[in-house]
Design an enzyme around this catalytic site. Structure first.
Site, short mmCIF file in Angstrom:
data_model
loop_
_atom_site.label_atom_id
_atom_site.label_comp_id
_atom_site.label_asym_id
_atom_site.label_seq_id
_atom_site.Cartn_x
_atom_site.Cartn_y
_atom_site.Cartn_z
N GLU A 329 -5.55 -50.28 24.82
CA GLU A 329 -6.25 -51.22 23.87
C GLU A 329 -6.92 -50.27 22.63
O GLU A 329 -7.93 -50.36 22.37
CB GLU A 329 -7.62 -51.80 24.42
CG GLU A 329 -7.22 -52.59 25.59
CD GLU A 329 -8.32 -53.74 26.19
OE1 GLU A 329 -9.36 -53.35 26.20
OE2 GLU A 329 -7.84 -54.66 26.95
N ASP A 408 -7.40 -58.49 34.66
CA ASP A 408 -8.46 -58.29 34.11
C ASP A 408 -9.74 -58.82 34.84
O ASP A 408 -10.48 -59.61 34.11
CB ASP A 408 -8.25 -58.18 32.58
CG ASP A 408 -9.51 -57.49 31.95
OD1 ASP A 408 -10.22 -56.96 32.54
OD2 ASP A 408 -9.40 -57.81 30.58
N GLU A 436 -18.35 -60.99 32.37
CA GLU A 436 -17.41 -61.30 31.18
C GLU A 436 -16.59 -62.59 31.34
O GLU A 436 -16.67 -63.50 30.73
CB GLU A 436 -16.27 -60.24 30.82
CG GLU A 436 -15.20 -60.34 29.90
CD GLU A 436 -14.55 -59.14 29.47
OE1 GLU A 436 -14.49 -58.25 30.17
OE2 GLU A 436 -13.51 -59.48 28.63
C1 GCV Z 1 -14.40 -51.96 27.48
C2 GCV Z 1 -11.40 -56.14 28.99
C3 GCV Z 1 -12.50 -56.25 28.13
C4 GCV Z 1 -12.87 -55.13 27.04
C5 GCV Z 1 -12.88 -53.82 28.07
C6 GCV Z 1 -11.59 -53.77 28.73
C7 GCV Z 1 -11.62 -52.33 29.55
O1 GCV Z 1 -10.18 -56.13 28.15
O2 GCV Z 1 -12.41 -57.31 27.37
O3 GCV Z 1 -13.88 -55.30 26.60
O4 GCV Z 1 -13.10 -52.61 27.14
O5 GCV Z 1 -11.45 -54.77 29.57
O6 GCV Z 1 -11.87 -52.56 30.77
O7 GCV Z 1 -11.51 -51.41 29.04
#
Ligand code: GCV
Length: 720
Positions: A329, A408, A436
């Site tokens: 990411e 995720d 989340e």
């Molecule tokens: C910290 C998901 C979340 C992101 C997070 C990522 C991760 O994609 O939406 O906010 O980033 O996981 O675990 O690194």
């Protein structure tokens, strides 16, 4: 604490403003009314002493430290390090007062000697000592004895007494040995030091600001961080990473010029046996060190990490280590230099090794810029494809941190196949306590049943080994924290139970989620439950026990995942991610829905599992209903094992989910007189939002599938 401490004290809010969670004063009553002896030296024993003194001051007991043999006072409770006891009372084969103590002829001496003798027998039978965190608890001749070989064990023994309350002072019982199943029990904060323009102060935080940081500075809230450390120790957590794994510019500097800020936090967490870890950027040699490269095989890069790490340990001798999100990411990583993740992780591990530190290296690596038209690329495969071939190449102090599922932190996913694929690597399993994808702490969603299911999962089928065993033999458990500067710590007061339960499941993954909930209820609500504690307990169980499944019912069906609003991930948006680069699709069309991940006709993901799961998931006949759409694309008329068709299951569960949330609201109303009015009001407000949101989920998901399939509800309900 040096620098900030004074300025901090002035700005510290009244600690009474912060909810006591599972450590209200009342939880200390059973200890506080007793005559207590604490025997042993060291900073953590000082913490134990301070805790029991505070309880005794409040409830009229006494707390004495290190009495002499000649002057052993009568006691109801003894908390002792085994090496702090008189030499003659070391483990004997027969219970009975040792000679040196007979002069006092007190029940205290007898009880301690008996406990020690029993401990000798118990540990001989187990073939192991108590270890650095274990303790033994016994009751004899009206005295409760907690023994530990090391100070942290005494601290955990004290919190076990808090949990037991009066039950710790009941009938005589022989020694019971307690040791954590997981040596590493860690919380990761996704807290930014500076407010991120999109993600805010806490990424995926649903409880206000950070308890550590504020607007680019340390928050300096000593009282709150200390209270937090205490709560974490009381549920068994022993490591905390204090900044977001997405490491931005200011946060990167915590490793170097802002190290003082980390030192200050370490000082606050240390009295509760919590070690500090730091999330670092893989590009640190470039962005902080001014080097032209961060190539893990470059000698100057290795020297930079070695020198930087030496400086960290010079200031924080018990520093836990680094946490890294690399090539994920947008975060930098070894791929930029044509290296792999073993090269990257080993670089940092080499720097940490001389000090006993570890690097938690995340396996959350996937292509977040994929073409949605390309149905052969499968995000679920990514962690395994990147990491399984590297098994055996990581240094001993690398812990590869794997999200529990291949996607995720969805409400339902299969267990990640990586967990069974790297026997030559230390693995940690990562959970998400912050909600989340599970209602963002506006919805009641008690997650322990979900985690418990994962921890008990047997990746190799019937050979008996579980996910918990893999974690226990490797890097333990890690979770993303759910706390913030909210008055109730977690926004939704009932979300405190998730944090508590995560710690307890780390300590013992075999605990039943309902049992853990009982502990949490008794500790947290005891003071307000005088009216009818049974009603309170029963009602909270009715609301919380099945709340994860309720949430599952009204959101994405049958393991397909997502369907959330892109970006913030709250509320329904069935096609929100369908035509995006994120790799999170459901592929619904007029005929059917689901992702074909089979070897026969799909992405081949099922082949990443060992038998029996590789076969079980491959076949539509044996794939469990709750994961059907994760593994298969099926017609709407496909008959589930439950006897329902897929489409009817979608309609039914969504209506049912809403009804269950409505029932939660009615039940919560009954508790109006039984809980703190502020807690009651906050939960009432959150439940109103949960009902609204659940109805929206229900209506959107049902309307969507009705419109796609054209199939009416068998019960004739309105589908919009
Ligand atoms: C910290 C998901 C979340 C992101 C997070 C990522 C991760 O994609 O939406 O906010 O980033 O996981 O675990 O690194």
């Amino acid at each position: 604490m040096r620098r900030h401490r004074d300025q901090v004290r002035m700005s510290t809010p009244d600690p009474t403003d912060v909810h006591p969670a599972w450590l209200p004063d009342e939880a200390w009553r059973a200890i506080g009314v007793r005559r207590i002896l604490v025997c042993g030296e060291g900073a953590l024993v000082d913490t134990v002493q301070a805790e029991v003194e505070r309880a005794a001051d409040r409830y009229g007991g006494t707390a004495r430290r290190n009495p002499t043999e000649a002057d052993l006072p009568p006691a109801d409770l003894v908390l002792a390090l085994t090496d702090a006891l008189p030499p003659d009372s070391s483990p004997a084969t027969e219970p009975g007062p040792p000679e040196t103590l007979t002069a006092t002829a007190t029940a205290t001496a007898t009880a301690v000697a008996t406990a020690i003798a029993q401990l000798g027998t118990a540990t001989a039978q187990l073939g192991e000592s108590l270890g650095v965190e274990g303790f033994a608890l016994a009751r004899h001749a009206g005295v409760t004895v907690v023994l530990a070989d090391a100070p942290a064990g005494l601290l955990y023994g004290l919190f076990e007494l808090v949990r037991l309350g009066e039950a710790a002072f009941g009938p005589t019982h022989p020694v019971r040995v307690h040791r954590p199943v997981m040596a590493r029990r860690m919380l990761d904060h996704w807290d930014n030091v500076d407010v991120h323009p999109v993600m805010g102060q806490v990424e995926r935080g649903y409880a206000g600001g950070s308890i550590f940081w504020q607007d680019g500075r340390p928050r300096g809230d000593v009282a709150r961080v200390t209270a937090y450390a205490r709560l974490l120790a009381a549920c068994g957590i022993n490591a905390v990473s204090v900044n977001n794994v997405n490491v931005h510019a200011i946060e990167a500097r915590l490793l170097t010029e802002r190290l003082d800020d980390v030192v200050d936090l370490a000082d606050l967490l240390r009295p509760y046996a919590i070690r500090v870890h730091l999330a670092v950027t893989f590009a640190a040699p470039v962005v902080l060190g001014g080097l032209p490269t961060a190539d893990p095989l470059d000698q100057a890069v290795r020297d930079w990490w070695a020198e930087t790490t030496a400086r960290v340990y010079a200031r924080i001798p018990d520093f836990g280590g680094y946490l890294v999100k690399a090539d994920s990411e947008g975060q930098p990583g070894p791929f930029s230099y044509g290296r792999d993740h073993a090269d990257g992780a080993n670089l940092l591990a080499e720097a940490l090794a001389p000090y006993g530190g570890v690097v938690h290296w995340r396996a959350f690596v996937y292509n977040h810029r994929q073409d949605w038209r390309d149905r052969s690329t499968d995000r679920a495969r990514a962690a395994y494809d990147h990491f399984a071939p590297l098994d055996g190449r990581f240094r001993d102090n690398v812990i590869v941190q794997v999200k529990h599922g291949p996607m995720d932190f969805q409400t339902r996913e299969p267990v990640s196949p990586v967990i069974a694929a790297m026997p030559g690597t230390r693995l940690a399993v990562e959970f998400q306590v912050t909600q989340e994808y599970t209602g963002q702490q506006r919805h009641v969603c008690y997650l322990a049943p979900w985690w418990s299911e994962i921890l008990r999962f047997a990746p190799w089928g019937d050979d008996g080994r579980t996910v918990a065993d893999v974690a226990a033999g490797g890097g333990g458990l890690v979770a993303v924290s759910n706390v913030g500067d909210d008055r109730f710590w977690t926004g939704h007061p009932l979300a405190q139970a998730n944090l508590y339960a995560f710690g307890r499941l780390c300590w013992n993954p075999r605990l039943r989620p309902q049992e853990v909930l009982d502990e949490w209820i008794d500790l947290t609500f005891a003071p307000d439950a005088r009216v009818d504690p049974e009603l309170l307990r029963r009602t909270l169980h009715e609301i919380m026990d099945d709340s994860w499944r309720t949430y599952e019912r009204y959101t994405a069906p049958l393991g397909v995942g997502f369907m959330v609003r892109p970006g913030h991930h709250y509320g329904p948006d069935v096609d929100g991610y369908e035509y995006t680069p994120w790799g999170t699709y459901h592929f619904a069309d007029r005929d059917g829905v689901g992702v074909d991940r089979t070897r026969a006709t799909g992405t081949g993901f099922t082949g990443q599992y060992p038998p029996p799961w590789s076969e079980l998931y491959e076949s539509i006949d044996t794939c469990p209903d709750e994961l059907l759409l994760f593994f298969h694309h099926v017609p709407y008329g496909h008959l589930l094992h439950s006897g329902s068709t897929v489409i009817q299951h979608i309609y039914d569960t969504h209506f049912e989910g809403v009804r269950e949330v409505e029932a939660m609201c009615r039940r919560w109303e009954w508790l109006a007189r039984l809980v703190d009015p502020a807690v009651h009001a906050r939960v009432t407000e959150r439940l109103a939002e949960q009902v609204r949101c659940a109805r929206e989920w229900c209506d959107q998901v049902n309307a969507y599938f009705h419109r796609k399939s054209g199939i009416p509800d068998a019960h004739g309900r309105a589908l919009h």
